[in-house]
Structure formats: structure tokens, C-alpha cells
Design a protein around this motif. Sequence first.
Motif, PDB file in Angstrom:
ATOM      1  N   GLY A 240       4.169  18.399  50.832  1.00 42.01           N
ATOM      2  CA  GLY A 240       3.076  17.365  51.099  1.00 42.01           C
ATOM      3  C   GLY A 240       2.621  17.483  52.466  1.00 42.01           C
ATOM      4  N   PHE A 241       1.503  16.857  52.683  1.00 46.43           N
ATOM      5  CA  PHE A 241       0.967  16.747  54.061  1.00 46.43           C
ATOM      6  C   PHE A 241       0.607  15.294  54.311  1.00 46.43           C
ATOM      7  N   ILE A 242       0.959  14.499  55.090  1.00 49.63           N
ATOM      8  CA  ILE A 242       0.354  13.211  55.549  1.00 49.63           C
ATOM      9  C   ILE A 242       0.078  13.206  56.748  1.00 49.63           C
TER      10      ILE A 242
ATOM     11  N   SER B   3      -3.368  16.598  45.332  1.00 49.28           N
ATOM     12  CA  SER B   3      -2.659  15.213  45.338  1.00 49.28           C
ATOM     13  C   SER B   3      -1.349  15.452  46.548  1.00 49.28           C
ATOM     14  N   TRP B   4      -1.160  16.654  46.826  1.00 44.57           N
ATOM     15  CA  TRP B   4      -0.379  16.740  47.841  1.00 44.57           C
ATOM     16  C   TRP B   4      -0.546  16.322  49.316  1.00 44.57           C
ATOM     17  N   VAL B   5      -1.844  16.099  49.653  1.00 45.38           N
ATOM     18  CA  VAL B   5      -2.480  15.999  50.887  1.00 45.38           C
ATOM     19  C   VAL B   5      -3.033  14.498  50.805  1.00 45.38           C
ATOM     20  N   SER B   6      -2.770  13.876  52.207  1.00 42.05           N
ATOM     21  CA  SER B   6      -2.926  12.537  52.217  1.00 42.05           C
ATOM     22  C   SER B   6      -3.471  12.338  53.752  1.00 42.05           C
ATOM     23  N   LEU B   7      -4.525  11.890  54.037  1.00 42.36           N
ATOM     24  CA  LEU B   7      -5.130  11.662  55.235  1.00 42.36           C
ATOM     25  C   LEU B   7      -5.542  10.137  55.244  1.00 42.36           C
TER      26      LEU B   7
ATOM     27  N   GLU C  66      -7.001  19.638  62.545  1.00 45.76           N
ATOM     28  CA  GLU C  66      -6.208  20.923  62.942  1.00 45.76           C
ATOM     29  C   GLU C  66      -4.912  21.162  62.221  1.00 45.76           C
ATOM     30  N   ARG C  67      -4.231  19.886  62.144  1.00 47.40           N
ATOM     31  CA  ARG C  67      -2.791  20.204  61.714  1.00 47.40           C
ATOM     32  C   ARG C  67      -2.836  20.375  60.144  1.00 47.40           C
ATOM     33  N   LEU C  68      -4.054  19.742  59.535  1.00 49.86           N
ATOM     34  CA  LEU C  68      -4.255  20.127  58.086  1.00 49.86           C
ATOM     35  C   LEU C  68      -4.508  21.498  57.781  1.00 49.86           C
ATOM     36  N   ARG C  69      -5.498  21.958  58.960  1.00 49.02           N
ATOM     37  CA  ARG C  69      -5.789  23.301  58.774  1.00 49.02           C
ATOM     38  C   ARG C  69      -4.433  24.157  58.807  1.00 49.02           C
ATOM     39  N   GLY C  70      -3.559  23.752  59.695  1.00 49.74           N
ATOM     40  CA  GLY C  70      -2.330  24.667  60.103  1.00 49.74           C
ATOM     41  C   GLY C  70      -1.710  24.587  58.547  1.00 49.74           C
TER      42      GLY C  70
END
Lengths: 362, 362
Positions: free
Chosen positions: A211-213, A243-247, A224-228
Motif C-alpha cells: 500500500g501507499f499512503i 485500492s492500495w493507493v491513498s492520497l 513524486e513519491r507516488l511515482r517512485g
Amino acid sequence: MAETARTSVSRLRSDGSSTDGTADAKRRYGNRPTMKDVAARAGVGLKTVSRVVNGEPGVTPDTERRVQEAIEALGFRRNDSARVLRKGRTASIGLVLEDLADPFYGPLSRAVEEVARAHGALLINGSSAEDPDREQELVLALCARRVDGLVIIPAADDHRYLEPEIAAGVATVFVDRPPGRIDADVVLSDSFGGARDGVAHLIAHGHRRIGFIGDQPRIHTAIERLRGYRAAMADAEIEVDESWVSLGPTDPERVRHAAEAMLTGASPVTAVFAGNNRVTVTVVRVIAARTRPVALVGFDDIELADLLSPGVTVVAQDAAQLGRTAAERLFRQLDGASDAPELIELPTRLITRGSGEVPPAG
Amino acid sequence: MAETARTSVSRLRSDGSSTDGTADAKRRYGNRPTMKDVAARAGVGLKTVSRVVNGEPGVTPDTERRVQEAIEALGFRRNDSARVLRKGRTASIGLVLEDLADPFYGPLSRAVEEVARAHGALLINGSSAEDPDREQELVLALCARRVDGLVIIPAADDHRYLEPEIAAGVATVFVDRPPGRIDADVVLSDSFGGARDGVAHLIAHGHRRIGFIGDQPRIHTAIERLRGYRAAMADAEIEVDESWVSLGPTDPERVRHAAEAMLTGASPVTAVFAGNNRVTVTVVRVIAARTRPVALVGFDDIELADLLSPGVTVVAQDAAQLGRTAAERLFRQLDGASDAPELIELPTRLITRGSGEVPPAG
DNA sequence: TAGAGCCTGGACAACGTTGTCAAAAGCGCG
DNA sequence: CGCGCTTTTGACAACGTTGTCCAGGCTCTA
């Protein structure tokens, strides 16, 4: 003697020009002595006092002593406002950041201050609270004070309002995030690379559902971090389930919900990459409250991260170095270097402490 | 694009008066337009521009529009230095603290800034680095800029150098520690009571051999907290072995040695009271590295204290409230209230999380 | 001892703004 | 049409400092 919360007396934020114009002029600074007063007392001319105060040559030791005594006796202190008006340089720089209370900005701010101090300048700083209007208001207030330079951690995404200021000679350096729609010096951490490495680290330890929050999408570092994150996943040929990504905002409530959601969804993640220090601390709490282990890597180091169990693995950026680099660049501008605007990117460092090495569960 | 540490270009800290006196006057602010320029362009008088800029009444809508257009076209921004010189108020306050990078001072600083903002003032701040000379240098620099007021976390123990400033009308409030040898407003946390309660808490959990590690003895809070420790011990009729007490700098090295020493001495302690947040984090590390459990209560709350195992029991003080209270008091002074100097003491709060409830071992 | 040259000291104007005050312009009314 | 009145406008002097420039006193030499 104890006392509890008080309500803040919020008053009109105008210039306080309360039309007390009749006030005796001398009363203004509470009867502060001026060079004229010192001169009168020492029995010398005005300019001689100025010379003594500024350590300029051409004053007899005897005269100097007399002047010094008068200064002492009257408690004279040079009025820098007048000096600034005359000289055109204020020997002060402004720092606009998001929130002084955030542990990430403390060291940054301190580093800027140290460099300013080494150059004989004072630091005026203000928090934008991530509000573009407030940023602009602050910056323009600083310009009105004729700060020599500005170090800005932008909240806004359009800085064209700064064009006349920069044209007028206000040195400007952006830190942590790039400026919007203008060309200027910027000092950044390598958000993309850092996030990519952090996520790759999780992948290397066997995770595939990660996941990425992160912070709000209008913030450059968040993107940028999401891009990474996406790059690392792509490199490993893992398809990202959205569903793993949340900003979004980084307040504990929002982050907690986001974390819970991706840990319990249809395709639950086994690891989380936290987009900044605020997110990390909340995710740590969420994970600590669960029984099934979840791996975690966070962007930004946090104090005591090594003492948690497991220790928190982080992609560390050097906040002090960011501030120092930006401030030095600023003073280089002030010293007359007229290089083209430059982008300086500082490397991040992966610090493994345990949480990033937890194997996937389930 | 990455770049590593750079050495700071330290240069003479003088006023930068580089005798470039021949520079064209107009060049100083980089050709910034003045009210005179605006007036010329709008075809009106100087004072009319001033009126428009300050929103004073008595300007025809038509004239106002012409002036606004000229301001816009030229990118005019009022020069506050001149304004300050004329009006005598700078609408800025100074904050002198020990270290902006210390997580205790971030929220305090932010709170002061918020109050300043509500009063339309900017905040200039500087770090004394716990050095009395540097404190004085900073304070006097701020006075030379004619800040309207000062919030000071003192490093020095003699503030008589401020007397002429205060007499000249600079509002002054001390926070966290009292001033030395002068009478002024102070806002403090109840260090004595907080430490006493914290130590009493350890005693209540069965400890009798309790160590105290605090800051340098010239720092008021260090002494007060030690006094609280002694009071709690005396109340319980425990005689203090002086090898249990250690005051000194709070760098990790010194604290680590002190902690090791009292944990392994002839009469080893079973619990430690840490005098501030810096001490606490180091003691936590020392304790974590040992097998035999040691109880710990720390003064100041620290982030993530609840997630360590055991959680760190602390005597929390509200840094933001300290700052807010001090700043409000400052603006009360500036609004003309001439109350006698007052001592405001804010209560502390014991937060139990586990480390303070560990029973004595051995 | 007079003249040249240096050193010290002070008068004065500027920096850009705002408060004061008086002049000009607009307006109603006799 | 002129008078008094209000409203709008601008000239001018501060604010406290520093840069420029000149005057006067001194030393040194011929």
C-alpha cells in the motif's frame, strides 16, 4: 497560580493605524535616545557618533571614548529601521514553511538560521499552514519589510505573484517542493528515487501487495513519491490495485481510515509505504494495534524509530542539509552570483531497522 | 544531480557595509518603485497615493482607480522600513529560544507565531544555543530592529542588559525559565510540582533507590525539578544517595554515562527520573539495552512514547500553551495594560504508560 | 615660519513614508 | 453670482540614519 486555557484575543489584522496621530513624536519609541542626543551629550557632531557606532575610522581615541560614554549613559541603541531605509539592505531573510511545529521543519529552520547568522542576517519566519493564500500574504509581508531574500517551502502552486519581487532583486530559493509557474532555484530531496528504493526494499523482502499512503495530490512531493512507488512496482512487474493507493490530508483520522481500509480490503496489503513522517507515525499506531504483522517503510526519519519493535525502516532525508543548502544558495545569490536558476537534488538514505524486513503474512 | 555536504561559507559577521557608496541610489532596492513614482504615473499627489495604499478615506473612487492601476502597473509594494521609521511601531516581535530544532520548542514557537499573526505581527526568531552571550547579542539585534516586543527563553542568568530596552518600551515576557536580576513577566511550567509528582509516582510503585538525571545546574528548570525530586524523596523519608543525582549537559554521551553509572554503582537505582525530553530519549535507549527492567518517568512528553514497550510515563508540559500564554501576555502589555510583572505557572500532567509502573527489580 | 598635505569633525541632503495643514474644488443657498 | 461650507488634494516637514563634501586644525618639511 495554575491557569487553564485562555481564548485568543483575535483582533483586526490591519496595520494598527489607530489614528493616534496626535501622539507626541518623541513618545513613539518611548523616548529612545537618537544619535543626535548622543552627539549633544558628548559635545560632538552627529556624524561622529555614527562613525563610532559603525566602527568607521577617523575618530580620535579621546573623542571615541566620550561618545562611548554618552552611548552608555543614555542607553542608546541604533535604530535599524532608519539604517535600512538609508542603506537598502535589511540583513534579514524570510523563511516561509508549512508548520514550525512539525519535527521535520525544526532542523531545517535551524539550519537556515545558522547560515543566516554566519552572514550576519536575522531570520523572520512564518507558517503557511499549507494554505496558498496565507503563503502569499506572508511572502508579500516579508517583501514589504524588504527582506534581502526568501526561502520558501511552497504551499501554493502558482508563484507568479513573486515575479515583480524577484525582478526587484529579492533573492529567492525554494526548498522541499518546486515553485509553480516561475523559474527559480530549488533544493529538493530525491523523493522519486527514495520512494522507489523504499518500495523496492519491500518487494525484495517478498511483498507484492504493497500500500501507499501519501499527502494531498496537489503537493509535489506526494506525487513524486507516488511515482517512485509506481516505478518500483512496475520494475517488479506487479500490477497496482488502486485500492492500495491513498492520497489525502495527513491528519491521523484520514490516515487511520486509509490504512485500515487497505489492510482489510478484498485484496489486503501485506506492507505499507508511508509518504511522510506524519503518515508514518499514524501507520505505526495502526499496525501496532493489529495482530497480523505488516511491513512498513516510511519516508522521513522519526525520533525513537529505532526503539520501537520492530524498529521503523525509513527513507531518511536530511532536513538540516536541505535548509543549509538552500540558505547557502540564497546568500550566493545575494553576493551577486547570477547563475541561472538551478535544481539541486539531495540523495535520501534507506535505514533498515526491522519494520521493512518483516516478511509477508497471509 | 545529487550532492553531498558543503562547508558553510562563514564570513565576517559585520554589517556588510562594503563601502560601495558610489552605487546609484536608485539601484539599492533594485529600482523598486516608490509612492512618488506611483503618484507621477497616476498624475496625482504623493499623499493621495499614501491614502489609497492605507485605505484612508477622502479619495474619489475615480482617483482611487487611477492610483490602483498605477500601483498594479509598476508592481509597487510599500516600503515598511520607511513606514516603521515614521510610525514607530514595527508590528513584529522577537522570539529567542534555545534551539528551534528541539521538538519542545517547535510547538511553542508556532503558538507564539499564531498569536502574533492574530495581532498582525510577524515573528523574528533566533536560537541562543544555550549561550548567554549569543542570547544577548540576539536580543540586542532585535531591539535595534525595534521589535515591539520580546518573548525570551533565557539562556543567561543576568538580564540587566535589558533594562534600558524595557524602559524604552519594549514589551518583554520570559517563558520556560525566569529572568535573572530583573523583574518581568514570566510564564513557567510547574517544574517543581511536576517532578515531585513524577518521583512520588515511582515511590508509590515501590521504588526507593531512584536516580535523577537533569540539565546543567545553571538552568532554572533543572534546579526546580531536582528540588521536586528531593521533596518527593523527603516526603517518603528516603535518604538520597548523592550518586543517584547527576546534573550536566544533555548530550547523549554525558547522559548515557550518568545513567550507566547509577545503574551499576554500589547502590544501583531501580528507577530513573529524567529531567527533560533530551535526557528521556537517551535513558530510554540505555534501559532498552539492559536486561534487568528499570522504571522511568520523564519530564516532557515525547512523540511515540506510547508505542515503546513499555510506554514511557511522562510528566507532560504543554509547550504550545506556554507559548500562547506568553504571547498573549506580551500583546496585553503592548495594548497598554501596565500591570505589575506577574508569574504565571502552568500545571503539568502525569501520563502513565507503563515505564513508570515497572516494579523495582533486584 | 610658511606652505603642503593629512587627519578629524560636522553640516547637509537623501532614503520612502506619514501627519499636518492649507489650498483648491465642488456645492448649496441667498 | 458671490458667499460660506464641505470635500478632496497636495506641499511640506518630520522620522533617524548614512554618504558626501568641505572646513579647520594639525604635522611635517623646506
